[in-house]
Design an enzyme around this catalytic site. Structure first.
Site, PDB file in Angstrom:
ATOM      1  N   ASP A 127       0.865  -1.188   0.000  1.00 40.40           N
ATOM      2  CA  ASP A 127       0.000   0.000   0.000  1.00 40.40           C
ATOM      3  C   ASP A 127       0.895   1.229   0.000  1.00 40.40           C
ATOM      4  OD1 ASP A 127      -3.264   0.300   0.924  1.00 40.40           O
ATOM      5  OD2 ASP A 127      -2.038   2.119   0.960  1.00 40.40           O
ATOM      6  N   SER A 129     -16.345  -2.696  -9.852  1.00 34.35           N
ATOM      7  CA  SER A 129     -17.413  -2.134  -9.011  1.00 34.35           C
ATOM      8  C   SER A 129     -18.761  -2.173  -9.705  1.00 34.35           C
ATOM      9  CB  SER A 129     -17.060  -0.672  -8.709  1.00 34.35           C
ATOM     10  OG  SER A 129     -18.175   0.009  -8.196  1.00 34.35           O
ATOM     11  N   TYR A 174     -15.133   7.626 -11.574  1.00 42.02           N
ATOM     12  CA  TYR A 174     -14.786   6.341 -10.952  1.00 42.02           C
ATOM     13  C   TYR A 174     -15.277   5.138 -11.771  1.00 42.02           C
ATOM     14  CZ  TYR A 174     -15.000   2.682  -7.299  1.00 42.02           C
ATOM     15  OH  TYR A 174     -14.881   1.522  -6.569  1.00 42.02           O
ATOM     16  N   LYS A 203     -13.169   2.095 -13.778  1.00 42.89           N
ATOM     17  CA  LYS A 203     -13.339   0.673 -13.460  1.00 42.89           C
ATOM     18  C   LYS A 203     -13.701  -0.116 -14.724  1.00 42.89           C
ATOM     19  CE  LYS A 203     -12.550   0.369  -9.017  1.00 42.89           C
ATOM     20  NZ  LYS A 203     -11.356  -0.347  -8.563  1.00 42.89           N
ATOM     21  N   ASN A 214     -21.186  -2.400  -2.874  1.00 43.29           N
ATOM     22  CA  ASN A 214     -21.100  -1.721  -1.559  1.00 43.29           C
ATOM     23  C   ASN A 214     -20.752  -2.666  -0.392  1.00 43.29           C
ATOM     24  OD1 ASN A 214     -21.363   0.183   0.539  1.00 43.29           O
ATOM     25  ND2 ASN A 214     -22.834   1.332  -0.670  1.00 43.29           N
ATOM     26  N   GLU A 220     -16.257   7.569   3.613  1.00 45.80           N
ATOM     27  CA  GLU A 220     -17.079   6.462   4.117  1.00 45.80           C
ATOM     28  C   GLU A 220     -18.339   6.283   3.274  1.00 45.80           C
ATOM     29  OE1 GLU A 220     -16.454   9.287   5.577  1.00 45.80           O
ATOM     30  OE2 GLU A 220     -18.338  10.219   6.184  1.00 45.80           O
ATOM     31  N   GLN A 249     -33.659   6.015  -1.687  1.00 43.20           N
ATOM     32  CA  GLN A 249     -32.715   5.374  -2.608  1.00 43.20           C
ATOM     33  C   GLN A 249     -32.537   3.916  -2.166  1.00 43.20           C
ATOM     34  OE1 GLN A 249     -32.155   8.078  -0.488  1.00 43.20           O
ATOM     35  NE2 GLN A 249     -30.127   8.895  -0.945  1.00 43.20           N
TER      36      GLN A 249
HETATM   37  P1  NAD Z   1      -9.856   1.409   0.629  1.00 46.97           P
HETATM   38  O1  NAD Z   1      -9.826   2.860   0.245  1.00 46.97           O
HETATM   39  O2  NAD Z   1     -10.128   1.062   2.044  1.00 46.97           O
HETATM   40  O3  NAD Z   1      -8.471   0.725   0.208  1.00 46.97           O
HETATM   41  C1  NAD Z   1      -7.786   1.048  -0.963  1.00 46.97           C
HETATM   42  C2  NAD Z   1      -6.313   1.158  -0.611  1.00 46.97           C
HETATM   43  O4  NAD Z   1      -5.576   1.357  -1.814  1.00 46.97           O
HETATM   44  C3  NAD Z   1      -5.982   2.329   0.310  1.00 46.97           C
HETATM   45  O5  NAD Z   1      -5.370   1.862   1.484  1.00 46.97           O
HETATM   46  C4  NAD Z   1      -5.036   3.185  -0.506  1.00 46.97           C
HETATM   47  O6  NAD Z   1      -4.008   3.785   0.262  1.00 46.97           O
HETATM   48  C5  NAD Z   1      -4.482   2.177  -1.488  1.00 46.97           C
HETATM   49  N1  NAD Z   1      -3.965   2.798  -2.698  1.00 46.97           N
HETATM   50  C6  NAD Z   1      -4.597   3.693  -3.494  1.00 46.97           C
HETATM   51  N2  NAD Z   1      -3.795   4.018  -4.528  1.00 46.97           N
HETATM   52  C7  NAD Z   1      -2.641   3.315  -4.365  1.00 46.97           C
HETATM   53  C8  NAD Z   1      -1.439   3.246  -5.098  1.00 46.97           C
HETATM   54  N3  NAD Z   1      -1.263   3.963  -6.208  1.00 46.97           N
HETATM   55  N4  NAD Z   1      -0.462   2.428  -4.656  1.00 46.97           N
HETATM   56  C9  NAD Z   1      -0.629   1.684  -3.522  1.00 46.97           C
HETATM   57  N5  NAD Z   1      -1.753   1.732  -2.785  1.00 46.97           N
HETATM   58  C10 NAD Z   1      -2.747   2.542  -3.204  1.00 46.97           C
HETATM   59  O7  NAD Z   1     -10.903   0.721  -0.348  1.00 46.97           O
HETATM   60  P2  NAD Z   1     -11.608  -0.713  -0.266  1.00 46.97           P
HETATM   61  O8  NAD Z   1     -13.000  -0.494   0.175  1.00 46.97           O
HETATM   62  O9  NAD Z   1     -10.749  -1.647   0.482  1.00 46.97           O
HETATM   63  O10 NAD Z   1     -11.640  -1.096  -1.811  1.00 46.97           O
HETATM   64  C11 NAD Z   1     -10.693  -1.986  -2.386  1.00 46.97           C
HETATM   65  C12 NAD Z   1     -10.971  -2.111  -3.886  1.00 46.97           C
HETATM   66  O11 NAD Z   1     -12.299  -2.577  -4.104  1.00 46.97           O
HETATM   67  C13 NAD Z   1     -10.835  -0.792  -4.658  1.00 46.97           C
HETATM   68  O12 NAD Z   1     -10.283  -1.064  -5.917  1.00 46.97           O
HETATM   69  C14 NAD Z   1     -12.267  -0.356  -4.817  1.00 46.97           C
HETATM   70  O13 NAD Z   1     -12.450   0.506  -5.920  1.00 46.97           O
HETATM   71  C15 NAD Z   1     -12.974  -1.685  -4.983  1.00 46.97           C
HETATM   72  N6  NAD Z   1     -14.408  -1.604  -4.602  1.00 46.97           N
HETATM   73  C16 NAD Z   1     -14.743  -1.424  -3.295  1.00 46.97           C
HETATM   74  C17 NAD Z   1     -16.094  -1.320  -2.948  1.00 46.97           C
HETATM   75  C18 NAD Z   1     -16.535  -1.111  -1.528  1.00 46.97           C
HETATM   76  O14 NAD Z   1     -17.729  -0.997  -1.292  1.00 46.97           O
HETATM   77  N7  NAD Z   1     -15.617  -1.064  -0.561  1.00 46.97           N
HETATM   78  C19 NAD Z   1     -17.077  -1.404  -3.941  1.00 46.97           C
HETATM   79  C20 NAD Z   1     -16.684  -1.577  -5.266  1.00 46.97           C
HETATM   80  C21 NAD Z   1     -15.341  -1.701  -5.586  1.00 46.97           C
HETATM   81  N1  GDD Z   2     -21.793   7.964   2.002  1.00 45.82           N
HETATM   82  C1  GDD Z   2     -22.962   8.358   2.519  1.00 45.82           C
HETATM   83  N2  GDD Z   2     -22.976   9.037   3.705  1.00 45.82           N
HETATM   84  N3  GDD Z   2     -24.099   8.088   1.843  1.00 45.82           N
HETATM   85  C2  GDD Z   2     -25.275   8.483   2.398  1.00 45.82           C
HETATM   86  C3  GDD Z   2     -25.336   9.161   3.619  1.00 45.82           C
HETATM   87  C4  GDD Z   2     -24.133   9.471   4.306  1.00 45.82           C
HETATM   88  O1  GDD Z   2     -24.093  10.070   5.375  1.00 45.82           O
HETATM   89  N4  GDD Z   2     -26.653   9.389   3.914  1.00 45.82           N
HETATM   90  C5  GDD Z   2     -27.360   8.882   2.902  1.00 45.82           C
HETATM   91  N5  GDD Z   2     -26.523   8.353   1.956  1.00 45.82           N
HETATM   92  C6  GDD Z   2     -26.944   7.767   0.665  1.00 45.82           C
HETATM   93  C7  GDD Z   2     -26.195   8.343  -0.541  1.00 45.82           C
HETATM   94  O2  GDD Z   2     -26.715   9.613  -0.883  1.00 45.82           O
HETATM   95  C8  GDD Z   2     -26.500   7.270  -1.582  1.00 45.82           C
HETATM   96  O3  GDD Z   2     -27.735   7.537  -2.203  1.00 45.82           O
HETATM   97  C9  GDD Z   2     -26.578   5.985  -0.756  1.00 45.82           C
HETATM   98  O4  GDD Z   2     -26.674   6.390   0.629  1.00 45.82           O
HETATM   99  C10 GDD Z   2     -25.386   5.079  -0.898  1.00 45.82           C
HETATM  100  O5  GDD Z   2     -24.226   5.863  -0.774  1.00 45.82           O
HETATM  101  P1  GDD Z   2     -22.753   5.235  -0.696  1.00 45.82           P
HETATM  102  O6  GDD Z   2     -22.764   4.074   0.217  1.00 45.82           O
HETATM  103  O7  GDD Z   2     -21.818   6.356  -0.384  1.00 45.82           O
HETATM  104  O8  GDD Z   2     -22.422   4.824  -2.191  1.00 45.82           O
HETATM  105  P2  GDD Z   2     -23.123   3.984  -3.388  1.00 45.82           P
HETATM  106  O9  GDD Z   2     -23.802   2.756  -2.921  1.00 45.82           O
HETATM  107  O10 GDD Z   2     -23.942   4.915  -4.214  1.00 45.82           O
HETATM  108  O11 GDD Z   2     -21.820   3.597  -4.196  1.00 45.82           O
HETATM  109  C11 GDD Z   2     -20.791   2.909  -3.468  1.00 45.82           C
HETATM  110  O12 GDD Z   2     -20.783   1.561  -3.798  1.00 45.82           O
HETATM  111  C12 GDD Z   2     -20.227   1.259  -5.049  1.00 45.82           C
HETATM  112  C13 GDD Z   2     -20.342  -0.228  -5.311  1.00 45.82           C
HETATM  113  O13 GDD Z   2     -21.640  -0.665  -5.133  1.00 45.82           O
HETATM  114  C14 GDD Z   2     -19.493   3.646  -3.662  1.00 45.82           C
HETATM  115  O14 GDD Z   2     -18.621   3.325  -2.589  1.00 45.82           O
HETATM  116  C15 GDD Z   2     -18.787   3.263  -4.902  1.00 45.82           C
HETATM  117  O15 GDD Z   2     -17.446   3.754  -4.844  1.00 45.82           O
HETATM  118  C16 GDD Z   2     -18.783   1.745  -5.021  1.00 45.82           C
HETATM  119  O16 GDD Z   2     -18.115   1.357  -6.179  1.00 45.82           O
END
Ligand code: NAD
Ligand code: GDD
Length: 331
Positions: free
Chosen positions: A34, A119, A150, A154, A179, A192, A221
Protein backbone atom coordinates in the site's frame (compact mmCIF):
# COMPACT_ATOMS: atom_id res chain seq x y z
CA UNK A 1 12.58 -10.89 -3.76
CA UNK A 2 11.59 -14.52 -3.15
CA UNK A 3 8.52 -16.22 -4.64
CA UNK A 4 5.26 -15.47 -2.79
CA UNK A 5 1.91 -17.21 -3.06
CA UNK A 6 -0.06 -13.96 -3.13
CA UNK A 7 0.36 -10.21 -3.56
CA UNK A 8 -2.36 -7.87 -2.29
CA UNK A 9 -2.27 -4.23 -3.44
CA UNK A 10 -4.29 -1.79 -1.37
CA UNK A 11 -3.54 -4.05 1.60
CA UNK A 12 -3.58 -1.09 4.00
CA UNK A 13 -7.21 -0.44 3.12
CA UNK A 14 -10.48 -2.08 4.14
CA UNK A 15 -10.91 -5.10 1.85
CA UNK A 16 -7.16 -5.61 1.37
CA UNK A 17 -6.61 -5.92 5.13
CA UNK A 18 -9.29 -8.60 5.46
CA UNK A 19 -8.12 -10.43 2.34
CA UNK A 20 -4.52 -10.52 3.56
CA UNK A 21 -5.68 -12.06 6.83
CA UNK A 22 -7.70 -14.72 4.99
CA UNK A 23 -4.76 -15.65 2.74
CA UNK A 24 -2.43 -15.93 5.74
CA UNK A 25 -5.01 -18.13 7.48
CA UNK A 26 -4.84 -20.46 4.47
CA UNK A 27 -1.09 -20.77 5.13
CA UNK A 28 -0.12 -18.69 2.09
CA UNK A 29 2.91 -16.42 1.94
CA UNK A 30 1.65 -12.88 1.29
CA UNK A 31 3.24 -9.65 0.11
CA UNK A 32 0.98 -6.80 1.24
CA UNK A 33 1.46 -3.47 -0.55
CA UNK A 34 0.00 0.00 0.00
CA UNK A 35 1.20 3.54 -0.55
CA UNK A 36 0.07 4.72 2.90
CA UNK A 37 2.63 4.78 5.73
CA UNK A 38 2.37 1.57 7.77
CA UNK A 39 1.01 3.51 10.76
CA UNK A 40 -2.09 4.36 8.69
CA UNK A 41 -2.86 0.81 7.51
CA UNK A 42 -6.29 -0.28 8.76
CA UNK A 43 -4.86 -3.70 9.60
CA UNK A 44 -1.24 -4.78 9.57
CA UNK A 45 -0.56 -8.51 9.67
CA UNK A 46 2.77 -9.54 11.12
CA UNK A 47 2.85 -12.73 9.04
CA UNK A 48 2.85 -10.80 5.75
CA UNK A 49 5.70 -8.99 4.04
CA UNK A 50 4.38 -5.43 4.35
CA UNK A 51 5.67 -2.96 1.74
CA UNK A 52 4.96 0.74 1.32
CA UNK A 53 4.94 1.27 -2.45
CA UNK A 54 2.95 3.42 -4.88
CA UNK A 55 1.72 1.00 -7.56
CA UNK A 56 0.78 3.80 -9.95
CA UNK A 57 4.51 3.70 -10.78
CA UNK A 58 5.60 0.88 -13.10
CA UNK A 59 8.92 0.29 -11.28
CA UNK A 60 7.05 -0.24 -8.01
CA UNK A 61 4.71 -2.74 -9.71
CA UNK A 62 7.69 -4.64 -11.10
CA UNK A 63 9.22 -4.79 -7.64
CA UNK A 64 5.88 -5.86 -6.16
CA UNK A 65 5.63 -8.95 -8.40
CA UNK A 66 9.37 -9.66 -8.60
CA UNK A 67 10.56 -13.20 -7.87
CA UNK A 68 7.35 -14.86 -9.00
CA UNK A 69 3.82 -14.68 -7.62
CA UNK A 70 1.00 -17.21 -7.60
CA UNK A 71 -1.96 -14.85 -7.25
CA UNK A 72 -2.11 -11.06 -7.57
CA UNK A 73 -5.09 -9.31 -5.96
CA UNK A 74 -5.15 -5.77 -7.31
CA UNK A 75 -7.30 -3.72 -4.94
CA UNK A 76 -5.36 -0.43 -4.76
CA UNK A 77 -7.53 2.49 -5.88
CA UNK A 78 -8.33 6.03 -4.86
CA UNK A 79 -11.96 5.55 -3.88
CA UNK A 80 -14.74 6.08 -1.39
CA UNK A 81 -18.48 6.45 -1.03
CA UNK A 82 -20.67 8.80 -3.07
CA UNK A 83 -19.45 11.86 -1.14
CA UNK A 84 -15.92 11.15 -2.39
CA UNK A 85 -16.36 9.80 -5.90
CA UNK A 86 -18.81 12.52 -6.96
CA UNK A 87 -16.32 15.25 -5.99
CA UNK A 88 -12.99 13.62 -6.95
CA UNK A 89 -13.45 12.32 -10.47
CA UNK A 90 -9.91 13.03 -11.72
CA UNK A 91 -8.36 11.37 -8.65
CA UNK A 92 -10.57 8.31 -9.17
CA UNK A 93 -9.66 8.08 -12.84
CA UNK A 94 -5.95 8.31 -12.04
CA UNK A 95 -6.23 4.80 -10.57
CA UNK A 96 -5.99 3.74 -14.21
CA UNK A 97 -2.23 4.10 -13.77
CA UNK A 98 -2.03 1.44 -11.06
CA UNK A 99 -4.49 -0.85 -12.86
CA UNK A 100 -2.50 -0.63 -16.08
CA UNK A 101 0.98 -0.87 -14.59
CA UNK A 102 0.03 -3.81 -12.36
CA UNK A 103 -1.25 -5.65 -15.43
CA UNK A 104 1.94 -4.94 -17.39
CA UNK A 105 4.22 -6.01 -14.54
CA UNK A 106 2.13 -9.14 -13.85
CA UNK A 107 2.20 -10.14 -17.50
CA UNK A 108 5.98 -9.69 -17.68
CA UNK A 109 6.57 -11.59 -14.42
CA UNK A 110 4.30 -14.45 -15.51
CA UNK A 111 2.03 -14.39 -12.44
CA UNK A 112 -0.38 -17.30 -12.13
CA UNK A 113 -3.69 -15.51 -11.50
CA UNK A 114 -4.62 -11.83 -11.57
CA UNK A 115 -7.69 -10.57 -9.70
CA UNK A 116 -9.14 -7.12 -10.41
CA UNK A 117 -11.55 -5.38 -8.00
CA UNK A 118 -14.15 -3.67 -10.16
CA UNK A 119 -17.41 -2.13 -9.01
CA UNK A 120 -21.18 -2.02 -9.43
CA UNK A 121 -20.46 1.58 -10.50
CA UNK A 122 -19.72 0.19 -13.99
CA UNK A 123 -23.43 -0.45 -14.58
CA UNK A 124 -25.28 1.77 -17.02
CA UNK A 125 -27.04 4.74 -15.41
CA UNK A 126 -30.29 4.25 -17.35
CA UNK A 127 -30.82 0.87 -15.67
CA UNK A 128 -30.70 2.44 -12.19
CA UNK A 129 -33.12 5.36 -12.40
CA UNK A 130 -35.93 3.90 -10.26
CA UNK A 131 -35.96 2.82 -6.63
CA UNK A 132 -37.87 -0.31 -7.70
CA UNK A 133 -34.85 -1.37 -9.71
CA UNK A 134 -34.43 -4.65 -11.51
CA UNK A 135 -31.34 -6.40 -10.07
CA UNK A 136 -28.31 -5.76 -12.28
CA UNK A 137 -27.08 -8.61 -14.48
CA UNK A 138 -23.50 -8.62 -15.69
CA UNK A 139 -24.57 -7.76 -19.25
CA UNK A 140 -26.23 -4.55 -17.97
CA UNK A 141 -22.84 -2.77 -18.07
CA UNK A 142 -23.42 -2.27 -21.82
CA UNK A 143 -24.25 -0.09 -23.72
CA UNK A 144 -21.86 1.76 -21.43
CA UNK A 145 -22.85 4.75 -19.32
CA UNK A 146 -21.17 4.05 -15.97
CA UNK A 147 -20.76 6.35 -12.97
CA UNK A 148 -18.88 9.46 -14.11
CA UNK A 149 -15.15 9.34 -13.27
CA UNK A 150 -14.79 6.34 -10.95
CA UNK A 151 -17.11 4.04 -12.93
CA UNK A 152 -15.46 4.80 -16.27
CA UNK A 153 -12.03 3.97 -14.82
CA UNK A 154 -13.34 0.67 -13.46
CA UNK A 155 -15.00 -0.27 -16.76
CA UNK A 156 -11.88 0.64 -18.74
CA UNK A 157 -9.62 -1.34 -16.40
CA UNK A 158 -11.95 -4.35 -16.55
CA UNK A 159 -11.62 -4.32 -20.32
CA UNK A 160 -7.87 -3.88 -20.10
CA UNK A 161 -7.70 -6.98 -17.86
CA UNK A 162 -9.82 -8.87 -20.38
CA UNK A 163 -7.53 -7.88 -23.28
CA UNK A 164 -4.43 -8.86 -21.31
CA UNK A 165 -6.03 -12.28 -20.90
CA UNK A 166 -7.02 -12.58 -24.56
CA UNK A 167 -3.85 -11.12 -26.08
CA UNK A 168 -1.12 -12.08 -23.58
CA UNK A 169 -2.55 -15.10 -21.77
CA UNK A 170 -2.54 -13.48 -18.30
CA UNK A 171 -5.21 -15.38 -16.32
CA UNK A 172 -7.36 -12.45 -15.18
CA UNK A 173 -10.50 -12.62 -13.04
CA UNK A 174 -12.76 -9.65 -12.28
CA UNK A 175 -15.36 -9.02 -9.57
CA UNK A 176 -17.90 -6.23 -9.50
CA UNK A 177 -18.24 -5.49 -5.81
CA UNK A 178 -21.54 -4.11 -4.53
CA UNK A 179 -21.10 -1.72 -1.56
CA UNK A 180 -18.94 -3.74 0.86
CA UNK A 181 -19.12 -2.98 4.60
CA UNK A 182 -17.76 -4.33 7.88
CA UNK A 183 -15.31 -3.63 10.69
CA UNK A 184 -11.88 -2.07 9.94
CA UNK A 185 -13.23 0.08 7.10
CA UNK A 186 -13.39 3.83 6.55
CA UNK A 187 -15.97 5.28 8.91
CA UNK A 188 -15.42 9.04 8.72
CA UNK A 189 -13.39 11.69 6.91
CA UNK A 190 -15.51 11.88 3.76
CA UNK A 191 -14.69 8.57 2.03
CA UNK A 192 -17.08 6.46 4.12
CA UNK A 193 -20.04 4.72 2.50
CA UNK A 194 -23.62 4.72 3.75
CA UNK A 195 -23.41 1.73 6.17
CA UNK A 196 -20.38 3.15 8.01
CA UNK A 197 -21.86 6.67 7.95
CA UNK A 198 -25.12 5.37 9.45
CA UNK A 199 -23.22 3.47 12.18
CA UNK A 200 -21.11 6.54 12.99
CA UNK A 201 -24.08 8.92 13.18
CA UNK A 202 -26.14 6.58 15.34
CA UNK A 203 -23.15 5.85 17.62
CA UNK A 204 -22.45 9.56 18.10
CA UNK A 205 -26.11 10.18 18.96
CA UNK A 206 -26.17 7.19 21.32
CA UNK A 207 -22.98 8.30 23.09
CA UNK A 208 -23.77 12.01 23.33
CA UNK A 209 -27.53 11.96 23.89
CA UNK A 210 -28.30 13.32 20.40
CA UNK A 211 -31.88 12.97 19.26
CA UNK A 212 -31.65 13.36 15.45
CA UNK A 213 -29.41 12.38 12.55
CA UNK A 214 -28.93 13.65 9.01
CA UNK A 215 -29.59 11.49 5.94
CA UNK A 216 -28.61 12.55 2.42
CA UNK A 217 -31.67 12.80 0.18
CA UNK A 218 -35.13 11.44 0.96
CA UNK A 219 -33.69 8.08 2.05
CA UNK A 220 -35.81 6.17 -0.47
CA UNK A 221 -32.71 5.37 -2.61
CA UNK A 222 -32.22 1.61 -2.84
CA UNK A 223 -28.97 -0.35 -2.45
CA UNK A 224 -27.76 -3.79 -1.44
CA UNK A 225 -24.89 -4.03 1.06
CA UNK A 226 -22.38 -6.87 1.13
CA UNK A 227 -20.66 -8.05 4.30
CA UNK A 228 -16.86 -8.19 4.18
CA UNK A 229 -16.64 -11.93 4.95
CA UNK A 230 -18.79 -12.67 1.90
CA UNK A 231 -16.64 -10.31 -0.18
CA UNK A 232 -13.42 -12.09 0.81
CA UNK A 233 -14.90 -15.58 0.32
CA UNK A 234 -16.23 -14.63 -3.12
CA UNK A 235 -12.94 -13.01 -4.12
CA UNK A 236 -10.92 -16.15 -3.33
CA UNK A 237 -13.45 -18.42 -5.02
CA UNK A 238 -13.65 -16.29 -8.16
CA UNK A 239 -9.87 -15.91 -8.47
CA UNK A 240 -9.38 -19.67 -8.40
CA UNK A 241 -12.34 -20.44 -10.68
CA UNK A 242 -12.63 -20.75 -14.44
CA UNK A 243 -14.97 -17.72 -14.64
CA UNK A 244 -13.18 -15.37 -17.03
CA UNK A 245 -15.94 -12.75 -17.45
CA UNK A 246 -16.67 -10.18 -14.69
CA UNK A 247 -19.03 -11.44 -11.97
CA UNK A 248 -21.14 -9.61 -9.39
CA UNK A 249 -19.98 -10.08 -5.82
CA UNK A 250 -22.91 -8.50 -4.04
CA UNK A 251 -25.79 -9.18 -1.72
CA UNK A 252 -29.19 -9.32 -3.40
CA UNK A 253 -30.99 -8.14 -0.24
CA UNK A 254 -32.07 -4.67 -1.36
CA UNK A 255 -33.11 -2.01 1.17
CA UNK A 256 -33.84 1.69 1.14
CA UNK A 257 -31.35 3.97 2.88
CA UNK A 258 -34.09 4.75 5.44
CA UNK A 259 -34.31 1.01 6.15
CA UNK A 260 -30.52 0.83 6.50
CA UNK A 261 -30.59 3.59 9.15
CA UNK A 262 -33.53 1.86 10.89
CA UNK A 263 -31.56 -1.40 11.04
CA UNK A 264 -28.62 0.38 12.68
CA UNK A 265 -30.99 2.04 15.18
CA UNK A 266 -32.47 -1.36 15.98
CA UNK A 267 -29.01 -2.78 16.73
CA UNK A 268 -28.10 0.27 18.83
CA UNK A 269 -31.44 0.16 20.67
CA UNK A 270 -32.31 3.79 19.89
CA UNK A 271 -34.92 5.67 17.83
CA UNK A 272 -33.76 8.99 16.43
CA UNK A 273 -35.38 11.82 14.52
CA UNK A 274 -34.27 12.34 10.90
CA UNK A 275 -33.30 15.40 8.94
CA UNK A 276 -33.16 14.80 5.20
CA UNK A 277 -30.42 17.02 3.76
CA UNK A 278 -28.82 17.53 0.34
CA UNK A 279 -25.89 15.22 -0.41
CA UNK A 280 -24.25 13.11 -3.11
CA UNK A 281 -27.04 10.72 -4.07
CA UNK A 282 -25.70 8.58 -6.91
CA UNK A 283 -28.13 6.28 -8.67
CA UNK A 284 -31.71 5.91 -7.46
CA UNK A 285 -31.75 2.14 -7.20
CA UNK A 286 -29.14 -0.63 -7.38
CA UNK A 287 -29.17 -4.33 -6.53
CA UNK A 288 -27.16 -7.39 -7.54
CA UNK A 289 -28.54 -10.17 -9.74
CA UNK A 290 -26.73 -13.28 -8.57
CA UNK A 291 -27.93 -15.73 -11.21
CA UNK A 292 -24.60 -15.90 -12.99
CA UNK A 293 -22.38 -16.01 -9.90
CA UNK A 294 -24.42 -18.90 -8.50
CA UNK A 295 -24.12 -20.74 -11.81
CA UNK A 296 -20.39 -20.12 -12.21
CA UNK A 297 -19.16 -20.36 -8.61
CA UNK A 298 -22.00 -22.32 -6.94
CA UNK A 299 -21.87 -19.56 -4.34
CA UNK A 300 -23.45 -16.21 -3.42
CA UNK A 301 -23.22 -13.88 -0.41
CA UNK A 302 -25.31 -15.20 2.48
CA UNK A 303 -24.86 -12.75 5.38
CA UNK A 304 -28.07 -10.81 6.11
CA UNK A 305 -27.89 -7.05 6.62
CA UNK A 306 -28.69 -7.35 10.33
CA UNK A 307 -26.07 -10.09 10.82
CA UNK A 308 -23.39 -7.97 9.14
CA UNK A 309 -24.34 -4.66 10.72
CA UNK A 310 -24.05 -6.09 14.27
CA UNK A 311 -20.23 -6.44 14.31
CA UNK A 312 -19.86 -3.37 12.10
CA UNK A 313 -21.83 -1.17 14.49
CA UNK A 314 -19.98 -2.58 17.51
CA UNK A 315 -16.61 -1.80 15.91
CA UNK A 316 -17.56 1.72 14.76
CA UNK A 317 -19.16 2.46 18.15
CA UNK A 318 -15.79 1.60 19.76
CA UNK A 319 -13.93 3.89 17.31
CA UNK A 320 -16.35 6.77 17.95
CA UNK A 321 -16.08 6.28 21.71
CA UNK A 322 -12.26 6.27 21.55
CA UNK A 323 -12.31 9.42 19.41
CA UNK A 324 -14.70 11.19 21.79
CA UNK A 325 -12.57 10.11 24.78
CA UNK A 326 -9.43 11.29 22.97
CA UNK A 327 -7.89 7.81 23.23
CA UNK A 328 -8.04 6.65 19.62
CA UNK A 329 -7.18 7.83 16.13
CA UNK A 330 -9.94 9.39 14.04
CA UNK A 331 -10.05 8.51 10.36
P1 NAD B 1 -9.86 1.41 0.63
O1 NAD B 1 -9.83 2.86 0.25
O2 NAD B 1 -10.13 1.06 2.04
O3 NAD B 1 -8.47 0.72 0.21
C1 NAD B 1 -7.79 1.05 -0.96
C2 NAD B 1 -6.31 1.16 -0.61
O4 NAD B 1 -5.58 1.36 -1.81
C3 NAD B 1 -5.98 2.33 0.31
O5 NAD B 1 -5.37 1.86 1.48
C4 NAD B 1 -5.04 3.18 -0.51
O6 NAD B 1 -4.01 3.78 0.26
C5 NAD B 1 -4.48 2.18 -1.49
N1 NAD B 1 -3.97 2.80 -2.70
C6 NAD B 1 -4.60 3.69 -3.49
N2 NAD B 1 -3.79 4.02 -4.53
C7 NAD B 1 -2.64 3.32 -4.36
C8 NAD B 1 -1.44 3.25 -5.10
N3 NAD B 1 -1.26 3.96 -6.21
N4 NAD B 1 -0.46 2.43 -4.66
C9 NAD B 1 -0.63 1.68 -3.52
N5 NAD B 1 -1.75 1.73 -2.79
C10 NAD B 1 -2.75 2.54 -3.20
O7 NAD B 1 -10.90 0.72 -0.35
P2 NAD B 1 -11.61 -0.71 -0.27
O8 NAD B 1 -13.00 -0.49 0.18
O9 NAD B 1 -10.75 -1.65 0.48
O10 NAD B 1 -11.64 -1.10 -1.81
C11 NAD B 1 -10.69 -1.99 -2.39
C12 NAD B 1 -10.97 -2.11 -3.89
O11 NAD B 1 -12.30 -2.58 -4.10
C13 NAD B 1 -10.83 -0.79 -4.66
O12 NAD B 1 -10.28 -1.06 -5.92
C14 NAD B 1 -12.27 -0.36 -4.82
O13 NAD B 1 -12.45 0.51 -5.92
C15 NAD B 1 -12.97 -1.69 -4.98
N6 NAD B 1 -14.41 -1.60 -4.60
C16 NAD B 1 -14.74 -1.42 -3.29
C17 NAD B 1 -16.09 -1.32 -2.95
C18 NAD B 1 -16.53 -1.11 -1.53
O14 NAD B 1 -17.73 -1.00 -1.29
N7 NAD B 1 -15.62 -1.06 -0.56
C19 NAD B 1 -17.08 -1.40 -3.94
C20 NAD B 1 -16.68 -1.58 -5.27
C21 NAD B 1 -15.34 -1.70 -5.59
N1 GDD C 1 -21.79 7.96 2.00
C1 GDD C 1 -22.96 8.36 2.52
N2 GDD C 1 -22.98 9.04 3.71
N3 GDD C 1 -24.10 8.09 1.84
C2 GDD C 1 -25.28 8.48 2.40
C3 GDD C 1 -25.34 9.16 3.62
C4 GDD C 1 -24.13 9.47 4.31
O1 GDD C 1 -24.09 10.07 5.38
N4 GDD C 1 -26.65 9.39 3.91
C5 GDD C 1 -27.36 8.88 2.90
N5 GDD C 1 -26.52 8.35 1.96
C6 GDD C 1 -26.94 7.77 0.66
C7 GDD C 1 -26.20 8.34 -0.54
O2 GDD C 1 -26.72 9.61 -0.88
C8 GDD C 1 -26.50 7.27 -1.58
O3 GDD C 1 -27.73 7.54 -2.20
C9 GDD C 1 -26.58 5.98 -0.76
O4 GDD C 1 -26.67 6.39 0.63
C10 GDD C 1 -25.39 5.08 -0.90
O5 GDD C 1 -24.23 5.86 -0.77
P1 GDD C 1 -22.75 5.23 -0.70
O6 GDD C 1 -22.76 4.07 0.22
O7 GDD C 1 -21.82 6.36 -0.38
O8 GDD C 1 -22.42 4.82 -2.19
P2 GDD C 1 -23.12 3.98 -3.39
O9 GDD C 1 -23.80 2.76 -2.92
O10 GDD C 1 -23.94 4.92 -4.21
O11 GDD C 1 -21.82 3.60 -4.20
C11 GDD C 1 -20.79 2.91 -3.47
O12 GDD C 1 -20.78 1.56 -3.80
C12 GDD C 1 -20.23 1.26 -5.05
C13 GDD C 1 -20.34 -0.23 -5.31
O13 GDD C 1 -21.64 -0.67 -5.13
C14 GDD C 1 -19.49 3.65 -3.66
O14 GDD C 1 -18.62 3.33 -2.59
C15 GDD C 1 -18.79 3.26 -4.90
O15 GDD C 1 -17.45 3.75 -4.84
C16 GDD C 1 -18.78 1.75 -5.02
O16 GDD C 1 -18.11 1.36 -6.18
Amino acid sequence: MPYVDAVVTGAGGFIGGHLTRALLAEGKSVRAVDRKPLTEWYQQHAGAQNLVRDVSVLDACEETVHGGVGEVYHLAADMGGMGFIENNKAACMLSVLSSTHMLMASRDAGVGRYFYASSACVYAADKQTEAAVLPLREEDAYPAMPEDGYGWEKLFSERMARHFREDYGLATRTARYHNIYGPHGTWDGGREKAPAAACRKVAIAALTGGDAIEIWGDGEQVRSFTYIDDCVAGTLRLTRSGAVEPLNIGSDQSVTINELYAAVEQIAGVRLGRRHVPGALGVRGRNSDNTRVVKELEWAPSTSLLQGLEPTYRWIHAQVKAALDGTGPRR
